[in-house]
Design a protein around this motif. Sequence first.
Motif, short mmCIF file in Angstrom:
data_model
loop_
_atom_site.label_atom_id
_atom_site.label_comp_id
_atom_site.label_asym_id
_atom_site.label_seq_id
_atom_site.Cartn_x
_atom_site.Cartn_y
_atom_site.Cartn_z
N PHE A 1 0.78 -1.28 0.17
CA PHE A 1 -0.18 0.12 0.16
C PHE A 1 0.90 1.37 0.00
N GLN A 2 1.79 1.18 0.65
CA GLN A 2 2.86 2.21 0.92
C GLN A 2 3.36 2.79 -0.68
N LEU A 3 4.00 1.59 -1.37
CA LEU A 3 4.57 1.83 -2.48
C LEU A 3 3.30 2.26 -3.58
N ASN A 4 2.07 1.61 -3.70
CA ASN A 4 1.00 2.22 -4.50
C ASN A 4 0.47 3.71 -4.09
N ALA A 5 0.67 4.08 -2.90
CA ALA A 5 0.44 5.36 -2.55
C ALA A 5 1.28 6.09 -2.93
N ALA A 6 2.53 5.81 -2.96
CA ALA A 6 3.62 6.79 -3.32
C ALA A 6 3.47 6.97 -4.88
N PHE A 7 3.28 5.76 -5.58
CA PHE A 7 3.39 5.82 -7.02
C PHE A 7 2.04 6.68 -7.39
N THR A 8 0.92 6.56 -6.93
CA THR A 8 -0.23 7.27 -7.20
C THR A 8 0.07 8.89 -7.04
N ALA A 9 0.53 9.17 -5.86
CA ALA A 9 0.94 10.58 -5.44
C ALA A 9 1.77 11.06 -6.52
N LEU A 10 2.95 10.24 -7.00
CA LEU A 10 3.76 10.90 -7.95
C LEU A 10 3.23 11.06 -9.25
N LEU A 11 2.16 10.19 -9.65
CA LEU A 11 1.46 10.13 -10.94
C LEU A 11 0.43 11.26 -10.96
N ILE A 12 -0.13 11.61 -9.91
CA ILE A 12 -0.99 12.85 -9.80
C ILE A 12 -0.34 13.95 -10.04
N LEU B 1 -1.82 -1.62 -12.94
CA LEU B 1 -0.29 -2.18 -13.41
C LEU B 1 0.37 -1.93 -12.10
N SER B 2 0.38 -0.85 -11.59
CA SER B 2 1.49 -0.98 -10.34
C SER B 2 0.92 -1.97 -9.23
N TYR B 3 -0.28 -2.19 -9.22
CA TYR B 3 -0.91 -2.83 -8.22
C TYR B 3 -0.10 -4.37 -8.39
N PHE B 4 -0.29 -4.91 -9.50
CA PHE B 4 0.20 -6.12 -9.85
C PHE B 4 1.81 -6.17 -9.87
N LEU B 5 2.49 -5.15 -10.22
CA LEU B 5 4.03 -5.20 -10.07
C LEU B 5 4.41 -5.18 -8.48
N LEU C 1 6.49 -7.82 -6.41
CA LEU C 1 7.65 -7.49 -5.55
C LEU C 1 7.40 -7.85 -4.14
N VAL C 2 6.04 -7.44 -3.60
CA VAL C 2 6.03 -7.68 -2.25
C VAL C 2 5.69 -9.07 -1.55
N THR C 3 5.02 -10.03 -2.65
CA THR C 3 4.79 -11.22 -2.39
C THR C 3 5.96 -12.33 -1.80
N PRO C 4 6.96 -12.12 -2.56
CA PRO C 4 8.34 -12.89 -2.34
C PRO C 4 8.58 -12.32 -0.60
N LEU C 5 8.68 -11.03 -0.59
CA LEU C 5 8.94 -10.62 0.72
C LEU C 5 8.24 -11.09 1.94
N THR C 6 6.89 -10.98 1.62
CA THR C 6 5.88 -11.68 2.66
C THR C 6 6.28 -13.16 2.89
N ARG C 7 6.68 -14.04 1.74
CA ARG C 7 6.72 -15.36 1.91
C ARG C 7 8.45 -15.43 2.75
N LEU C 8 9.37 -14.53 2.54
CA LEU C 8 10.34 -14.59 2.97
C LEU C 8 10.16 -14.31 4.74
N LYS C 9 9.30 -13.51 4.79
CA LYS C 9 8.90 -13.05 6.39
C LYS C 9 8.58 -14.56 6.85
N ARG C 10 7.74 -15.14 6.37
CA ARG C 10 7.40 -16.44 7.06
C ARG C 10 8.51 -17.26 7.15
#
Length: 442
Positions: free
Chosen positions: A5-16, A170-174, A178-187
């Motif tokens: 959500f942080q990455l999406n929010a930052a990207f959306t703010a930059l896009l705006i 597209l940002s959400y999917f990217l 990116l985040v899914t491997p980090l979440t799995r790595l956290k486990r």
Amino acid sequence: MKLQFQLNAAFTALLIVIMTVTGFVIYSLILELLIQDEHRQLEQKGELLVNILNKEYRSDPSIQEISAFLREQDLQMFMYDHHNQHVLFSTMPSEVIQGFLSNNHIENSDELWEYGKNKYVSSKILFYPPNSGLELILLTPLKDLQAVQQNFFVRLLIVFLIGAMAAVILSYFLTNKLVTPLTRLKRQLKKIEKRQFDDIERIKASGEIKEVEQSVFEMASELQRYMRSQQTFFQNASHELKTPLMTIQGYAEGIRDGIFDKEDRERGLEIMVSEVNRLKKIINEMILLAKLDSEQTIYQKNEISAKNLINQVMDRTLPLVNEREITLHHDVDDTITFVGDEEKLLRALLNLTINGIRHANTQVYITVKTENKRKVIMIEDDGKGISEDVLPHLFHRFVKGKGGETGLGLAIARAIVEQSGGSITVGDSSLGGAKFIVTFFM
């Protein structure tokens, strides 16, 4: 807030921000381009009309004929006589024309004329010949161009919104990728925290995340190996300490209870003293090994001459060499120096050399040289070598070869060499025995 959500929010703010700045620039630029284009079109239409009038009404045309022709064109215009300063014809309201005259627009070269709150794009074309003083003036209300501007901007805004939605999706999917491997790595890190090393799974990733995943997996493997080695260490330590303690206890109780005669008591006391010394040596080496692994401050690094270092090894091992009737050779490049703690590096080389002397048949070789931009110390003997089952664990704690004492000497040597920035390996010597190689990068 989660990273995705942080990455999406930052990207959306930059896009705006980017779209807002781009939209403002385009909105301002469109009106300027429309004004320039309208001025050019008015000039072309005016020149065309003047050329037609010059050709069709060349022989003293009446103002009524010219007016009738110009009214058919459905344009906002008027014809002005500069000689008489009089408007001959107009398709616009008279109050607008009077406003232009009062603002002196006709005599100036302004492209934008004003009347009240309205503005007009203008173009002035002289009749031929120029001395006739007649001039045709065409005008377009600026609000018509602003309507085109707003219409274009609305369409552009729709395109921007569609593009922004596509970019956010597209940002959400990217970011999800990116985040899914980090979440799995956290486990997997949670499993490491709970010491569930056998349940750790590899993660599919790419780029830097793959490197992190590889580092985490290697860390887990090393941590598992370390914990197992520590468990083995405590088991071996308890066994090594238990044996002399049981011996001491047995003889002490026998002497106390009067079981032994005088000769056995004397022999028992000698054995007790020998076991105490052995116990003391094991404890001292365990303490030293613990300090080498945990306390960096005990290393006092300085420049060490290889020649002086090996000479000290030769002097310290001379009694054992004479006792074992071994020949100790050395070949040292006098120009080589090392950076490390001299006392501890000497201790490491003594442990390796003494190990070679104990297992040698007739000779031990110490060689110090440079090889492929590395400083190398080789200690090899002509003994029976190291058995295959002991070789992989030789530098582990309490791993003793044939004739070993505490099983800590080689572990101490490895700890000192590695803390000094080097590495130590062991293999077979061409002499028939073992060859220890200590390497320092230049």
